[in-house]
Motif scaffolding. Sequence first.
Motif, PDB file in Angstrom:
ATOM      1  N   ARG A 279       0.839  -1.204   0.000  1.00  0.00           N
ATOM      2  CA  ARG A 279       0.000   0.000   0.000  1.00  0.00           C
ATOM      3  C   ARG A 279       0.882   1.266   0.000  1.00  0.00           C
ATOM      4  O   ARG A 279       0.634   2.214  -0.736  1.00  0.00           O
TER       5      ARG A 279
ATOM      6  N   GLU B 192       2.351   1.816  -3.381  1.00  0.00           N
ATOM      7  CA  GLU B 192       1.370   2.356  -4.331  1.00  0.00           C
ATOM      8  C   GLU B 192       1.191   3.852  -4.152  1.00  0.00           C
ATOM      9  O   GLU B 192       0.887   4.576  -5.084  1.00  0.00           O
ATOM     10  N   MET B 193       1.363   4.308  -2.912  1.00  0.00           N
ATOM     11  CA  MET B 193       1.127   5.718  -2.617  1.00  0.00           C
ATOM     12  C   MET B 193       2.401   6.548  -2.673  1.00  0.00           C
ATOM     13  O   MET B 193       2.381   7.739  -2.387  1.00  0.00           O
ATOM     14  N   GLY B 194       3.503   5.921  -3.009  1.00  0.00           N
ATOM     15  CA  GLY B 194       4.767   6.651  -3.099  1.00  0.00           C
ATOM     16  C   GLY B 194       5.340   6.998  -1.741  1.00  0.00           C
ATOM     17  O   GLY B 194       6.076   7.967  -1.596  1.00  0.00           O
TER      18      GLY B 194
END
Lengths: 88, 169
Positions: free
Chosen positions: A19, A22-24
């Motif tokens: 997660r 995915e959000m950097g």
Amino acid sequence: MSLNEVTLRERVRAALAPRLAEMGLTQADVGDGMSLTQSGVLDSFALMELIGGLEQALGVELDFEAIEPERITTVKGLASAFAQALAA
Amino acid sequence: MTEVRALDRDAAPEDLRAVEALFTAMYGHMDGLGLMVPLAPDGAGLWLKALLPMLGKLHTIQVAWATPQPADGPDARPRPVGFAAGSIRVGPAHLGGIRSGAVTHLYVDPAARGAGLGHRLYEALAAWFAERDLRHQELEVLVNNEAARRFWTSLGFVPDHLVMRRMPG
């Protein structure tokens, strides 16, 4: 804090890793006591997915009726809740 | 002159308070348009407190800063007259795990409207999303806010979900 809880924090962080990617974000962006929901890292559905995945991996279920919802929105709180569930 | 730039995590307390005041005013405007879930008494402060740890990472608040006029005095600072907030969202796996840029709020002080600040604030948000390769954008707009719906439609947004509520009592 027991060694078990330290290990469980690592397990929670490992489950959270995709997660964050995915959000950097990196693990360093998320403190153990930071609310994952208030900060926007997880929405309620993603939190349930995370908990479900941990329950399956650890072979234990959390008793949601006995847990304050806010308690399981942090890495620290999740590790503690799973430590209690495993010890029960 | 008005400059649009992002709010920093270490912004001065008076700037944070000014953004909170705009946030509260925005909810006041929406209350007048029939908003069903009102802002909590310290809602603006709680909102900002929740965002600050991840500001610049998961969230951004772009602020329109009005340059002080000579009449404002020698020590006057740029004053926030509008803001736009956006967040990175990742959808659930069963919906493809789409990464999107969510426009969560946009508001311009009524006295500063008519100069294209809303567009400039959105453009700043869109640029922040583009830097993070967030090509899918989404937002919610109050059903009764016709002006906002026209604004977003003009920017290429189209209606999708309609949020419905059944209130207690």
